[in-house]
Design a protein around this motif. Sequence first.
Motif, PDB file in Angstrom:
ATOM      1  N   ASP A  14       0.666  -1.456  -0.118  1.00 19.88           N
ATOM      2  CA  ASP A  14      -0.376   0.184   0.341  1.00 19.88           C
ATOM      3  C   ASP A  14       0.950   1.043   0.121  1.00 19.88           C
ATOM      4  OD1 ASP A  14      -2.441  -1.548  -0.060  1.00 19.88           O
ATOM      5  OD2 ASP A  14      -2.782  -1.322   2.032  1.00 19.88           O
ATOM      6  N   LEU A  15       1.497   1.263   0.765  1.00 22.44           N
ATOM      7  CA  LEU A  15       2.774   2.403   1.096  1.00 22.44           C
ATOM      8  C   LEU A  15       3.452   3.060   0.149  1.00 22.44           C
ATOM      9  CD1 LEU A  15       4.048   2.309   4.074  1.00 22.44           C
ATOM     10  CD2 LEU A  15       2.960   3.966   3.582  1.00 22.44           C
ATOM     11  N   THR A  16       3.913   1.570  -1.361  1.00 26.75           N
ATOM     12  CA  THR A  16       4.642   1.684  -2.559  1.00 26.75           C
ATOM     13  C   THR A  16       3.690   1.878  -3.637  1.00 26.75           C
ATOM     14  OG1 THR A  16       5.934  -0.603  -1.588  1.00 26.75           O
ATOM     15  CG2 THR A  16       6.120   0.055  -4.057  1.00 26.75           C
ATOM     16  N   ARG A  17       2.817   1.308  -3.816  1.00 28.97           N
ATOM     17  CA  ARG A  17       1.426   2.180  -4.484  1.00 28.97           C
ATOM     18  C   ARG A  17       1.301   3.428  -4.111  1.00 28.97           C
ATOM     19  NH1 ARG A  17       0.093  -2.754  -3.775  1.00 28.97           N
ATOM     20  NH2 ARG A  17      -1.368  -2.912  -2.169  1.00 28.97           N
ATOM     21  N   ALA A  18       1.118   4.158  -2.922  1.00 31.05           N
ATOM     22  CA  ALA A  18       0.786   5.808  -2.795  1.00 31.05           C
ATOM     23  C   ALA A  18       1.609   6.444  -3.464  1.00 31.05           C
ATOM     24  CB  ALA A  18       0.671   5.456  -1.641  1.00 31.05           C
ATOM     25  N   LEU A  19       3.441   5.826  -3.187  1.00 32.89           N
ATOM     26  CA  LEU A  19       4.391   6.888  -3.435  1.00 32.89           C
ATOM     27  C   LEU A  19       4.452   6.128  -5.200  1.00 32.89           C
ATOM     28  CD1 LEU A  19       6.707   8.075  -3.535  1.00 32.89           C
ATOM     29  CD2 LEU A  19       8.010   6.051  -2.871  1.00 32.89           C
ATOM     30  N   ALA A  20       3.715   5.059  -5.548  1.00 38.56           N
ATOM     31  CA  ALA A  20       3.912   5.187  -6.935  1.00 38.56           C
ATOM     32  C   ALA A  20       2.838   6.229  -7.410  1.00 38.56           C
ATOM     33  CB  ALA A  20       4.144   3.964  -7.892  1.00 38.56           C
ATOM     34  N   ASP A  21       1.795   5.895  -7.082  1.00 35.61           N
ATOM     35  CA  ASP A  21       0.966   6.953  -7.817  1.00 35.61           C
ATOM     36  C   ASP A  21       1.546   8.388  -7.785  1.00 35.61           C
ATOM     37  OD1 ASP A  21      -0.540   4.343  -8.171  1.00 35.61           O
ATOM     38  OD2 ASP A  21      -1.685   5.014  -6.589  1.00 35.61           O
ATOM     39  N   GLN A  22       1.775   8.830  -6.523  1.00 36.01           N
ATOM     40  CA  GLN A  22       2.109  10.221  -6.656  1.00 36.01           C
ATOM     41  C   GLN A  22       2.725  10.959  -7.736  1.00 36.01           C
ATOM     42  OE1 GLN A  22       0.220  12.295  -4.454  1.00 36.01           O
ATOM     43  NE2 GLN A  22       1.585  14.395  -5.283  1.00 36.01           N
ATOM     44  N   TYR A  23       3.875  10.108  -7.338  1.00 34.83           N
ATOM     45  CA  TYR A  23       4.805   9.820  -8.771  1.00 34.83           C
ATOM     46  C   TYR A  23       4.765  10.731 -10.272  1.00 34.83           C
ATOM     47  CZ  TYR A  23       8.933   9.503 -11.468  1.00 34.83           C
ATOM     48  OH  TYR A  23      10.271   9.564 -12.196  1.00 34.83           O
ATOM     49  N   THR A  42       3.975  16.473  -0.914  1.00 35.77           N
ATOM     50  CA  THR A  42       2.774  15.110  -0.990  1.00 35.77           C
ATOM     51  C   THR A  42       4.085  13.282  -1.127  1.00 35.77           C
ATOM     52  OG1 THR A  42       1.323  16.113  -0.787  1.00 35.77           O
ATOM     53  CG2 THR A  42       1.357  13.534  -1.789  1.00 35.77           C
ATOM     54  N   LEU A  43       4.536  14.019  -2.312  1.00 37.66           N
ATOM     55  CA  LEU A  43       5.911  12.875  -2.541  1.00 37.66           C
ATOM     56  C   LEU A  43       6.778  12.821  -1.124  1.00 37.66           C
ATOM     57  CD1 LEU A  43       7.009  10.643  -5.357  1.00 37.66           C
ATOM     58  CD2 LEU A  43       7.833  13.447  -5.832  1.00 37.66           C
ATOM     59  N   VAL A  44       7.659  13.628  -1.177  1.00 40.21           N
ATOM     60  CA  VAL A  44       8.384  13.277  -0.267  1.00 40.21           C
ATOM     61  C   VAL A  44       7.598  13.312   0.876  1.00 40.21           C
ATOM     62  CG1 VAL A  44       9.787  15.560   0.918  1.00 40.21           C
ATOM     63  CG2 VAL A  44       9.923  15.816  -1.402  1.00 40.21           C
ATOM     64  N   GLU A  45       6.853  13.133   1.230  1.00 36.48           N
ATOM     65  CA  GLU A  45       6.068  13.061   2.817  1.00 36.48           C
ATOM     66  C   GLU A  45       5.726  10.993   2.700  1.00 36.48           C
ATOM     67  OE1 GLU A  45       1.752  12.843   4.591  1.00 36.48           O
ATOM     68  OE2 GLU A  45       2.176  14.407   5.031  1.00 36.48           O
ATOM     69  N   ARG A  46       5.673  11.033   1.096  1.00 37.15           N
ATOM     70  CA  ARG A  46       5.083   9.041   0.969  1.00 37.15           C
ATOM     71  C   ARG A  46       6.102   8.934   1.136  1.00 37.15           C
ATOM     72  NH1 ARG A  46       0.130   9.783  -3.038  1.00 37.15           N
ATOM     73  NH2 ARG A  46      -1.175  10.415  -1.124  1.00 37.15           N
ATOM     74  N   ALA A  47       7.581   9.085   0.122  1.00 39.52           N
ATOM     75  CA  ALA A  47       8.751   8.355   0.577  1.00 39.52           C
ATOM     76  C   ALA A  47       9.863   8.457   1.745  1.00 39.52           C
ATOM     77  CB  ALA A  47       9.121   9.190  -0.047  1.00 39.52           C
ATOM     78  N   GLU A  48       9.164   9.148   2.743  1.00 46.15           N
ATOM     79  CA  GLU A  48       9.720   9.224   4.160  1.00 46.15           C
ATOM     80  C   GLU A  48       8.866   8.130   4.946  1.00 46.15           C
ATOM     81  OE1 GLU A  48       9.310  13.604   5.368  1.00 46.15           O
ATOM     82  OE2 GLU A  48      10.724  14.095   5.258  1.00 46.15           O
ATOM     83  N   THR A  49       7.474   7.962   4.544  1.00 50.72           N
ATOM     84  CA  THR A  49       6.342   7.087   5.399  1.00 50.72           C
ATOM     85  C   THR A  49       6.926   5.577   5.056  1.00 50.72           C
ATOM     86  OG1 THR A  49       4.345   8.629   5.492  1.00 50.72           O
ATOM     87  CG2 THR A  49       4.565   6.125   5.765  1.00 50.72           C
ATOM     88  N   LEU A  50       7.075   5.561   3.914  1.00 47.46           N
ATOM     89  CA  LEU A  50       7.893   4.031   3.475  1.00 47.46           C
ATOM     90  C   LEU A  50       9.376   3.559   3.649  1.00 47.46           C
ATOM     91  CD1 LEU A  50       7.389   1.045   2.053  1.00 47.46           C
ATOM     92  CD2 LEU A  50       8.398   3.229  -0.067  1.00 47.46           C
ATOM     93  N   LEU A  51      10.216   4.710   4.024  1.00 48.60           N
ATOM     94  CA  LEU A  51      11.365   4.415   4.145  1.00 48.60           C
ATOM     95  C   LEU A  51      11.339   4.721   5.755  1.00 48.60           C
ATOM     96  CD1 LEU A  51      13.599   7.614   2.524  1.00 48.60           C
ATOM     97  CD2 LEU A  51      13.662   5.010   2.641  1.00 48.60           C
ATOM     98  N   ALA A  52      10.524   5.107   6.437  1.00 49.23           N
ATOM     99  CA  ALA A  52      10.591   4.712   7.517  1.00 49.23           C
ATOM    100  C   ALA A  52      10.009   3.260   8.116  1.00 49.23           C
ATOM    101  CB  ALA A  52       9.513   5.717   8.667  1.00 49.23           C
ATOM    102  N   PHE A  53       8.736   2.901   7.294  1.00 53.23           N
ATOM    103  CA  PHE A  53       7.920   2.088   8.041  1.00 53.23           C
ATOM    104  C   PHE A  53       9.054   0.572   7.579  1.00 53.23           C
ATOM    105  CE2 PHE A  53       5.658  -1.961   5.894  1.00 53.23           C
ATOM    106  CZ  PHE A  53       5.613  -2.129   6.912  1.00 53.23           C
TER     107      PHE A  53
END
Length: 177
Positions: A14-23, A42-53
Amino acid sequence: MAGTEHELRERHGDLTRALADQYARVAALGAGEAVPDEAFETLVERAETLLAFEQQQLPGRLAEPQRLRSQKVIFWSWRAQSGVAAVLIAMVFFFGHTAWWLVLTVPHFLATVAGWSLKASPKDHRARRAAAIGLHLLGALVVLVVLGVLSAWFIAAVLVGWAVVGVLSADGQEAAK
């Protein structure tokens, strides 16, 4: 908090898809156009969320079942060896062995009681489990020396064994604090 590996994979997907969609949204704006600040944030925030996870949450959650097994091994090993040491202390008196064996059995008892407080953290549970298993080998060696099956010269091996168990047990103590 997701617990199973399947749930963790779904969350990661889910996190990966959200990042890819925003990109894809940002990339669709075109190379010549200015990217709105909100879209980029939003793109940076989703990338940071994925990295933190991936870096903080995922390893600990995947290691949790092994850590729980290690915790049980650690918990019962130290307590069982305390019981063995207490029996050895009683046997010294019961069988009329020289009180010099108390120099070996009492520190063994005190050290095993001190090990009751050890916990298994996700980072050091394997070393602590190895120390708990090594403690059983050390306990067997102490029993054999006290019962006279092995020579008193094996006390040197007991001391080396305690050094090894102590190092394996203490490796992560500072990190856990």
